[in-house]
Design a protein around this motif. Structure first.
Motif, mmCIF file in Angstrom:
data_model
loop_
_atom_site.group_PDB
_atom_site.id
_atom_site.type_symbol
_atom_site.label_atom_id
_atom_site.label_comp_id
_atom_site.label_asym_id
_atom_site.label_seq_id
_atom_site.Cartn_x
_atom_site.Cartn_y
_atom_site.Cartn_z
ATOM 1 N N LEU A 235 88.940 80.153 10.003
ATOM 2 C CA LEU A 235 89.880 80.980 9.256
ATOM 3 C C LEU A 235 89.954 80.559 7.796
ATOM 4 C CD1 LEU A 235 91.922 83.215 9.067
ATOM 5 C CD2 LEU A 235 93.672 81.668 9.989
ATOM 6 N N ILE A 236 89.847 79.253 7.529
ATOM 7 C CA ILE A 236 89.921 78.796 6.147
ATOM 8 C C ILE A 236 88.690 79.255 5.365
ATOM 9 C CG2 ILE A 236 88.800 76.544 6.523
ATOM 10 C CD1 ILE A 236 90.928 75.349 4.627
ATOM 11 N N SER A 332 101.926 91.994 5.908
ATOM 12 C CA SER A 332 102.782 90.948 5.332
ATOM 13 C C SER A 332 102.623 89.637 6.097
ATOM 14 C CB SER A 332 104.240 91.411 5.363
ATOM 15 O OG SER A 332 105.094 90.412 4.844
ATOM 16 N N ARG A 333 102.573 89.736 7.417
ATOM 17 C CA ARG A 333 102.404 88.527 8.245
ATOM 18 C C ARG A 333 101.061 87.855 7.960
ATOM 19 N NH1 ARG A 333 100.457 86.774 13.101
ATOM 20 N NH2 ARG A 333 99.334 88.715 13.490
ATOM 21 N N LYS A 334 100.006 88.643 7.865
ATOM 22 C CA LYS A 334 98.675 88.106 7.585
ATOM 23 C C LYS A 334 98.610 87.521 6.176
ATOM 24 C CE LYS A 334 96.504 89.312 11.430
ATOM 25 N NZ LYS A 334 95.577 88.538 12.222
ATOM 26 N N LYS A 340 98.925 80.369 3.112
ATOM 27 C CA LYS A 340 99.006 78.987 3.582
ATOM 28 C C LYS A 340 97.618 78.336 3.551
ATOM 29 C CE LYS A 340 103.044 79.496 6.603
ATOM 30 N NZ LYS A 340 103.532 79.426 8.008
ATOM 31 N N TYR A 341 96.607 79.083 3.990
ATOM 32 C CA TYR A 341 95.255 78.530 4.009
ATOM 33 C C TYR A 341 94.678 78.392 2.603
ATOM 34 C CZ TYR A 341 94.696 78.256 9.033
ATOM 35 O OH TYR A 341 94.814 77.871 10.340
ATOM 36 N N LEU A 344 95.611 75.080 1.414
ATOM 37 C CA LEU A 344 94.771 74.032 2.011
ATOM 38 C C LEU A 344 93.433 73.939 1.294
ATOM 39 C CD1 LEU A 344 95.410 74.619 5.835
ATOM 40 C CD2 LEU A 344 96.328 72.795 4.386
ATOM 41 N N ILE A 345 92.861 75.093 0.929
ATOM 42 C CA ILE A 345 91.594 75.092 0.194
ATOM 43 C C ILE A 345 91.766 74.384 -1.142
ATOM 44 C CG2 ILE A 345 89.843 76.545 -0.916
ATOM 45 C CD1 ILE A 345 90.456 78.686 1.205
ATOM 46 N N CYS A 346 92.862 74.673 -1.830
ATOM 47 C CA CYS A 346 93.111 74.057 -3.134
ATOM 48 C C CYS A 346 93.304 72.542 -3.001
ATOM 49 C CB CYS A 346 94.329 74.695 -3.789
ATOM 50 S SG CYS A 346 94.015 76.378 -4.399
#
Length: 411
Positions: A235-236, A332-334, A340-341, A344-346
């Motif tokens: 997913l990331i 909106s949920r997605k 959030k991901y 994490l990438i940053c």
């Protein structure tokens, strides 16, 4: 037991008071509720500030049916308005229908929160969610469900704005946004004649303009973001692809990226209708696909791909969305999950910025400002309706330019 209309006649002699629906629906299909005042066949009507669907109005009982979510608040307001009219007639010597109407309009006794709740219900999902959140915040601070429009004064607005910053922890931008939402409700009430224009408390309220926080990546950060090692197929990894695709296609918004289908790709071009404005102008936007965007699509293209399939595995083709709100809720949920991901990438790329999906749009605008140097072209690529929107949009990125100028002068 006497009927309500009989009581009204006895109390005010030749006057009768009743509530009725307007004969014409509004643009959204709801009907305005009016207090009808009759004296010797002369009729005056006062808008109550509420609208309801025709199916939720009981014409015999002259009240809102229980099928409507806010039936209790509206029915209570109806009774209050009728009682006020009867009181004015009884206490004001020689009162005519015009006098009664004038007194009622001058009192501004309509309740703010029930009216605001109704306005929330008339908005689309995302707008309604934001408005509801801000109304709740204001409701909690006021602590009085019986707050009327007349109770909302300019000093109260300043007190609330100050509380948002000093006690609630909002920055200036957030506090301004909160007051803007309240202003939207009051402006609507003014437009509908519920309160007088000169009684609008925002006429005396001035907000200090704050510079928008438009987070974008520099070219060095963009390189780090693009090349940081991520496990393929996770997913990331997909999240980075979505963000980069949006960047390479001139800042396409997440709601559009999520809904893009293979039918939107034709002859090396991307063509689509922006979701943000599709209810206003049904105009397709089309741009050539850069090779970088094509390379991302190659990860998702297969011989089995059908025109009606989504480009990216964000929304499920197996799920049916019965209403526009259902679709917007899922988007909106997605979007929240993807954001959030992105953080994490940053972290992995050692980028110390609060990057969101919308940052792809800001990054494109900043890069375009420095390399294209054509505001009109940037405006068209960003799909802005007016060029001054683009000028205001990109002027917030000028800090780098002024820093370089100062360094050149004194460095």
């Amino acid at each position: 037991m006497k009927t309500d209309s009989a009581i009204s006649r006895n109390a005010v002699n030749a006057f009768t008071f009743s509530i009725e629906l307007n004969h014409k629906p509004k643009a959204n299909g709801d009907y305005g509720l009016f207090l009808r005042i009759t004296e010797n066949r002369k009729v005056k009507r006062i808008y109550t500030g509420f609208d309801v669907p025709k199916k939720d109005w009981n014409p015999k009982k002259k009240e809102v049916r229980r099928t409507y979510p806010l039936y209790s608040q509206i029915n209570k307001r109806i009774e209050e308005l009728k009682a006020q009219a009867i009181t004015v007639k009884a206490e004001v010597k020689g009162a005519t229908t015009n006098v009664v109407v004038s007194h009622l309009k001058g009192q501004n006794t309509s309740l703010f929160f029930p009216y605001a709740d109704i306005q929330v219900g008339k908005r689309t999902y995302n707008t309604a969610r934001n408005l509801k959140s801000e109304i709740k915040k204001f409701r909690d601070w006021i602590g009085n469900e019986q707050l009327t429009f007349a109770d909302i004064t300019t000093p109260i607005l300043y007190d609330y704005h100050d509380w948002l910053i000093r006690s609630h922890g909002n920055n200036l931008n957030s506090a301004n946004t909160s007051l803007t939402k309240i202003r939207t409700v009051i402006s609507k009430a003014t437009e509908e004649g519920l309160i007088k224009w000169q009684d609008n408390p925002f006429l005396g309220f001035k907000m200090t303009e704050a510079r928008p926080q438009r987070v974008r990546l520099t070219e060095e950060e963009l390189q780090a973001f693009s090349t940081v090692d991520l496990p393929e197929g996770t997913l990331i990894w997909h999240t980075r692809n979505y963000w980069l695709f949006a960047f390479y296609t001139a800042g396409v918004r997440f709601s559009d990226v999520a809904c893009l289908k293979w039918s939107n790709i034709n002859g090396g071009r991307l063509s689509y209708v922006m979701r943000k404005t599709q209810h206003v102008i049904q105009q397709s936007h089309t741009i050539p696909l850069p090779k970088q965007a094509e390379a991302i699509l190659d990860h998702y293209r297969s011989p089995e791909s059908k025109p009606e399939d989504y480009l990216f595995p964000i929304l499920s083709t197996q799920r049916e969305y019965n209403t526009e709100d259902d679709l917007l809720k899922e988007i909106s949920r997605k979007n929240a999950l993807i954001n959030k991901y992105l953080k994490l990438i940053c972290q992995k790329a050692e980028i110390a910025k609060d990057v969101s999906f919308h940052s792809a749009r800001h990054t494109f605008a900043d890069l375009g400002r420095r390399k294209i140097k054509d505001v009109y072209a940037i405006s068209k690529l960003l799909r802005h309706s007016k060029i001054n929107i683009t000028e205001k949009y990109i002027k917030d990125f000028d800090t780098e330019v002024t820093d370089q100028a100062l360094n050149t002068l004194f460095g």
